[in-house]
Design an enzyme around this catalytic site. Sequence first.
Site, short mmCIF file in Angstrom:
data_model
loop_
_atom_site.label_atom_id
_atom_site.label_comp_id
_atom_site.label_asym_id
_atom_site.label_seq_id
_atom_site.Cartn_x
_atom_site.Cartn_y
_atom_site.Cartn_z
N ALA A 146 0.85 -1.20 0.00
CA ALA A 146 0.00 0.00 0.00
C ALA A 146 0.88 1.24 0.00
CB ALA A 146 -0.91 -0.02 1.22
N ASN A 147 0.29 2.40 0.18
CA ASN A 147 1.06 3.64 0.29
C ASN A 147 0.37 4.59 1.27
OD1 ASN A 147 -0.82 5.44 -1.25
ND2 ASN A 147 -0.38 3.92 -2.84
#
Length: 343
Positions: A146-147
């Site tokens: 993810a980020n």
Amino acid sequence: ADIVVVAPATADLMARMAQGHANDLATAVLLATRAPILIAPAMNPAMWSHAATQRNVRQLERDGAAFIGPNAGEMAEQGEAGVGRMAEVPEIVARIEEMLGANDKGGFGFISVGATRGPRPLLAGRHVLVTSGPTHEPIDPVRYIANRSSGKQGHAIAAAAQRLGARVTLITGPVQIADPEGVTVERVGTAEEMLAAVTAALPADVAVFAAAVADWRVATPGRGKIKKTAGNAPPSLNLVENPDILRAIATRGAGRPALVVGFAAETQTVVGNAQAKLKTKGADWIVANDVSESTGVFGGERNQVHFVSAAGVEPWPAMTKADVADALMQRAAAWLADVREQV
Ligand code: C5P
């Protein structure tokens, strides 16, 4: 002041108000004011339903305070839901107007609230599509890539378009923030799901791609949890490129939205990269921002962007994400109205 609004009102603040405390600025103002008080509680559902809180609510009502909400829904804490969400801002504004109107009839001081009725519906009859948030790309059933995208900028754009009268579809990756009022929200996990949802939501007049889509996904995610076994080397992840949603939509022939806007989150050569992206992605505009850690853009409330189009580069001053959203949607409305010399 003509009215004092407490939004959000915590369980603790309401307890102190009910007791008549005045040992900080907020409670001192609330005790000293002669203006009507409107309370918009926001707290965990267990705290809201607690006998002590309910006793304080009854006491404050007897003392003349008005309440709005809380509503039922998801809490900020992941996995928590129930009654305790703060009333939506438009509901609070409507109640303020109602209370000030009632004061007018009663002969108290009255201020004009025309400005709170919102901007003209410049996007009425238009469909605006917005992507927002990160994507989650599974490694196995329990882990993902993810980020740090919070979705705040994308969600603010959807809300701004809705305020200008557009029909809005917001396609969002997993985020911890509330859905904007009056917007159709579709939740997705991966980049591939986001592309499918975007394609299904077309046609649109304007498409704004504010999502931080993962560039890569794991080629073959584990079907079961990948186990750590003593003595074995860590697994290596074989990554493949995700579809570029912005480019896919901006370069399609039939059914391309009239206006396609991309974002460019960069940590260096912000404007240069944005100008290159305008061409490689086929976007009409790129909103470029510096997401270096020092700027606090990821997850923060403020943003400082460069607006990049074929006409050139405009540095916009630092402002809230809501103001960036409003400015951008005003521009979009002007573009659609064919006032292109303003663009
Ligand atoms: O190439 P880069 O990721 O910097 O481009 C950012 C812009 O492209 C953003 O508008 C983002 O929403 C969009 N994008 C996309 N699909 C991807 C990667 C980026 O729509 N796979």
